[in-house]
Design a protein around this motif. Structure first.
Motif, PDB file in Angstrom:
ATOM      1  N   GLN A 152       0.833  -1.218   0.000  1.00 54.79           N
ATOM      2  CA  GLN A 152       0.000   0.000   0.000  1.00 54.79           C
ATOM      3  C   GLN A 152       0.860   1.257   0.000  1.00 54.79           C
ATOM      4  O   GLN A 152       0.406   2.329   0.396  1.00 54.79           O
ATOM      5  CB  GLN A 152      -0.910   0.012   1.233  1.00 54.79           C
ATOM      6  N   LEU A 154       4.520   3.596  -1.633  1.00 59.44           N
ATOM      7  CA  LEU A 154       5.423   3.983  -2.715  1.00 59.44           C
ATOM      8  C   LEU A 154       6.865   3.939  -2.213  1.00 59.44           C
ATOM      9  O   LEU A 154       7.112   4.047  -1.012  1.00 59.44           O
ATOM     10  CB  LEU A 154       5.091   5.401  -3.180  1.00 59.44           C
ATOM     11  N   TYR A 162      17.063   1.553  -9.746  1.00 50.48           N
ATOM     12  CA  TYR A 162      15.763   0.984 -10.132  1.00 50.48           C
ATOM     13  C   TYR A 162      15.879   0.261 -11.469  1.00 50.48           C
ATOM     14  O   TYR A 162      15.507  -0.908 -11.595  1.00 50.48           O
ATOM     15  CB  TYR A 162      14.742   2.116 -10.206  1.00 50.48           C
ATOM     16  N   LEU A 177       3.139   0.021  -4.689  1.00 47.81           N
ATOM     17  CA  LEU A 177       2.255   0.753  -5.611  1.00 47.81           C
ATOM     18  C   LEU A 177       3.038   1.548  -6.650  1.00 47.81           C
ATOM     19  O   LEU A 177       2.440   2.170  -7.525  1.00 47.81           O
ATOM     20  CB  LEU A 177       1.337   1.694  -4.823  1.00 47.81           C
ATOM     21  N   ARG A 180       8.896   6.542  -6.987  1.00 48.65           N
ATOM     22  CA  ARG A 180       8.970   7.968  -7.259  1.00 48.65           C
ATOM     23  C   ARG A 180      10.441   8.378  -7.215  1.00 48.65           C
ATOM     24  O   ARG A 180      11.210   7.841  -6.403  1.00 48.65           O
ATOM     25  CB  ARG A 180       8.182   8.770  -6.213  1.00 48.65           C
ATOM     26  N   GLY A 195       5.306  10.153   5.573  1.00 53.59           N
ATOM     27  CA  GLY A 195       4.532   8.971   5.181  1.00 53.59           C
ATOM     28  C   GLY A 195       4.273   8.884   3.685  1.00 53.59           C
ATOM     29  O   GLY A 195       3.430   8.106   3.246  1.00 53.59           O
ATOM     30  N   LYS A 196       4.988   9.658   2.887  1.00 56.32           N
ATOM     31  CA  LYS A 196       4.743   9.656   1.438  1.00 56.32           C
ATOM     32  C   LYS A 196       5.460   8.521   0.719  1.00 56.32           C
ATOM     33  O   LYS A 196       5.028   8.103  -0.360  1.00 56.32           O
ATOM     34  CB  LYS A 196       5.155  10.996   0.826  1.00 56.32           C
TER      35      LYS A 196
ATOM     36  N   PHE B  40      -3.695  -4.658  -8.541  1.00 55.58           N
ATOM     37  CA  PHE B  40      -3.643  -4.145  -7.167  1.00 55.58           C
ATOM     38  C   PHE B  40      -3.054  -2.735  -7.070  1.00 55.58           C
ATOM     39  O   PHE B  40      -3.296  -2.024  -6.102  1.00 55.58           O
ATOM     40  CB  PHE B  40      -2.871  -5.116  -6.240  1.00 55.58           C
ATOM     41  N   ASP B  41      -2.291  -2.341  -8.106  1.00 57.84           N
ATOM     42  CA  ASP B  41      -1.706  -1.000  -8.047  1.00 57.84           C
ATOM     43  C   ASP B  41      -2.440   0.003  -8.942  1.00 57.84           C
ATOM     44  O   ASP B  41      -1.945   1.094  -9.189  1.00 57.84           O
ATOM     45  CB  ASP B  41      -0.212  -1.037  -8.382  1.00 57.84           C
ATOM     46  N   LEU B  43      -5.730   1.943  -8.722  1.00 58.03           N
ATOM     47  CA  LEU B  43      -6.740   2.158  -7.684  1.00 58.03           C
ATOM     48  C   LEU B  43      -7.715   3.283  -8.037  1.00 58.03           C
ATOM     49  O   LEU B  43      -7.402   4.187  -8.805  1.00 58.03           O
ATOM     50  CB  LEU B  43      -6.039   2.502  -6.364  1.00 58.03           C
ATOM     51  N   THR B  94      -3.101   7.214  -6.888  1.00 57.13           N
ATOM     52  CA  THR B  94      -2.206   6.563  -5.912  1.00 57.13           C
ATOM     53  C   THR B  94      -1.548   7.608  -5.016  1.00 57.13           C
ATOM     54  O   THR B  94      -1.503   7.449  -3.790  1.00 57.13           O
ATOM     55  CB  THR B  94      -1.145   5.717  -6.626  1.00 57.13           C
ATOM     56  N   ASN B  95      -1.061   8.681  -5.611  1.00 54.12           N
ATOM     57  CA  ASN B  95      -0.505   9.762  -4.785  1.00 54.12           C
ATOM     58  C   ASN B  95      -1.566  10.311  -3.820  1.00 54.12           C
ATOM     59  O   ASN B  95      -1.270  10.594  -2.658  1.00 54.12           O
ATOM     60  CB  ASN B  95      -0.016  10.920  -5.666  1.00 54.12           C
ATOM     61  N   VAL B  98      -1.951   7.621  -1.014  1.00 52.21           N
ATOM     62  CA  VAL B  98      -0.773   7.363  -0.181  1.00 52.21           C
ATOM     63  C   VAL B  98      -0.192   8.662   0.379  1.00 52.21           C
ATOM     64  O   VAL B  98       0.185   8.724   1.550  1.00 52.21           O
ATOM     65  CB  VAL B  98       0.317   6.623  -0.998  1.00 52.21           C
ATOM     66  N   GLN B  99      -0.105   9.666  -0.472  1.00 54.96           N
ATOM     67  CA  GLN B  99       0.645  10.866  -0.101  1.00 54.96           C
ATOM     68  C   GLN B  99      -0.241  12.037   0.316  1.00 54.96           C
ATOM     69  O   GLN B  99       0.252  12.992   0.910  1.00 54.96           O
ATOM     70  CB  GLN B  99       1.519  11.316  -1.282  1.00 54.96           C
ATOM     71  N   TYR B 160       8.438   2.965 -16.157  1.00 55.23           N
ATOM     72  CA  TYR B 160       8.459   1.789 -17.035  1.00 55.23           C
ATOM     73  C   TYR B 160       9.117   2.123 -18.374  1.00 55.23           C
ATOM     74  O   TYR B 160       9.999   1.418 -18.849  1.00 55.23           O
ATOM     75  CB  TYR B 160       7.036   1.254 -17.268  1.00 55.23           C
ATOM     76  N   GLY B 183       4.421  10.610 -10.628  1.00 61.48           N
ATOM     77  CA  GLY B 183       3.236   9.773 -10.457  1.00 61.48           C
ATOM     78  C   GLY B 183       1.916  10.451 -10.751  1.00 61.48           C
ATOM     79  O   GLY B 183       0.862   9.934 -10.380  1.00 61.48           O
TER      80      GLY B 183
END
Lengths: 256, 256
Positions: A152, A154, A162, A177, A180, A195-196, B40-41, B43, B94-95, B98-99, B160, B183
């Motif tokens: 859940q 990043l 990467y 997920l 970044r 928490g990002k 799952f990623d 959302l 997603t950001n 999560v963020q 990617y 993102g």
């Protein structure tokens, strides 16, 4: 923080870092003198050097027995020898030059290799993250952080690590997920604290991780090489800042 | 902007996008209902759908003859058929989850396939980028942008495409100062407009680029497939938003 001597250094550190940030902001629209260090994409400006000199001067003035380990001008004291201030005057210099955003002033203080104080100033957000390894503050508020599961979350990455799957980072990213890439270790550490991002993988020099490692420690984070061994505070090393309970799972022999 | 009919739509669009942003901010700390779409990623939240529904309702109320092309719930009108509003209620979901940062509300308006209005709201920064394809504003200030050479710039990427060298992106990145991955297409477009990145390479759906393509056009930017051909406004396509004078150099046959 009961140690009065350390408290004096903390208050000093907060003051000089904020002063450095204000100085950068005041001069960032001046014409910068930009020089290449190792390669055309490894840049330094006159402001990096001016801010570092300013910080060193003030440290030496108030704490003449202390030592310095700093990014510019090859100032390299051994982290394990006495009281050592670790300085990154502008972390994310490329962002600073190109974006005028997403860069940080970082200062850390170590005694005989043990991290005692860490400070990261997100200059453009006027946000100071600071702490002593047992608590961390964002400006005046103590940070509390509960780490979400990787699936859940990043991950902050060096794009090189990467894409080459260094340390299995690409494989790991598929369990998250996504990744970044911000271009500043300092900002990545503030993103962990906010928490990002769940963790951070990069190839860093001591001044890139010295403050961040201290600031994330209260939340169960470790900052280690890819095989799980401690950072050497010498040269650049591929590393990860991750929740400690993931250490065994993620540590792996380093391929050379 | 002399067309009064279009001006009414612009003022409407600015109002509803700001309202959408305020709605998201007011509800973002509520418990979100999060669902997976394809994986799952990938959302979506209840807020994506609520905001899209709100925008559609208002458009249909005021402009009942207009059509909608939108991210959620498979609302897919042909971009070339009549007046079409293109909606991305929360770009960078997603950001957002999560963020709670680095996401955007995007709205565009096309007539017979021609971009007439584009709006991107950086919700957490309270910054609205808007324009008609000939001028672009950041809140109340008209943007002027001079594009730096690639060798002095950063590139916004899909990680990617970067790691697989799609469209020669990895090769291209070596001519730049580096890549950044945020993102959110919407935030990447605002980064082009702020001069923070030189160009943007990703794999996008129509609602991801419909507004951004209009906003960057006044500064000589094109938004095209990797072979240089126009976007189809159907399905996902690998694309690039780059300065037009680089188009011939960067266009290449697409490998399947």
């Amino acid at each position: 923080m009961t140690d009065n001597r350390l408290n004096i250094k903390l208050e000093f550190a907060k003051k000089v870092v904020k002063h450095a940030g204000a100085y950068i902001k005041a001069h960032m629209t001046d014409t910068l003198e930009i020089s290449e260090k190792t390669h055309f994409d490894d840049l330094v400006t006159n402001l990096d050097r001016e801010v570092q000199d300013m910080l060193i001067t003030k440290i030496q003035e108030l704490f003449p027995g202390d030592h310095i380990l700093a990014e510019e001008n090859n100032v390299r004291h051994d982290i394990n020898d006495g009281n050592v201030w670790v300085i990154d005057p502008i972390d994310g210099t490329t962002n600073f030059i190109v974006q005028k955003d997403n860069f940080a002033v970082m200062l850390a203080y170590y005694e005989s290799g043990i991290g005692k104080l860490g400070l990261i100033l997100d200059v453009m957000k006027d946000t100071l993250y600071w702490g002593d390894g047992s608590t961390t503050y964002k400006n005046d508020a103590q940070i509390s952080l509960s780490v979400a599961p990787l699936a859940q979350s990043l991950i902050g990455v060096s794009t090189y690590m990467y894409r080459t799957n260094a340390g299995g980072l690409l494989d790991l990213s598929h369990q998250s997920l996504g990744v970044r890439a911000i271009g500043s270790a300092g900002i990545e550490y503030t993103n962990i604290l906010d928490g990002k991002i769940w963790g951070y993988f990069s190839n860093l020099s001591p001044w890139d991780y010295a403050a961040g490692a201290i600031l994330i420690a209260p939340f169960g984070y470790v900052t280690v090489q890819l095989d799980g061994s401690p950072m050497s505070f010498e040269g650049r090393q591929m590393m990860m800042s991750i929740p400690k309970q993931q250490l065994e799972k993620l540590s792996r022999p380093i391929k050379n």
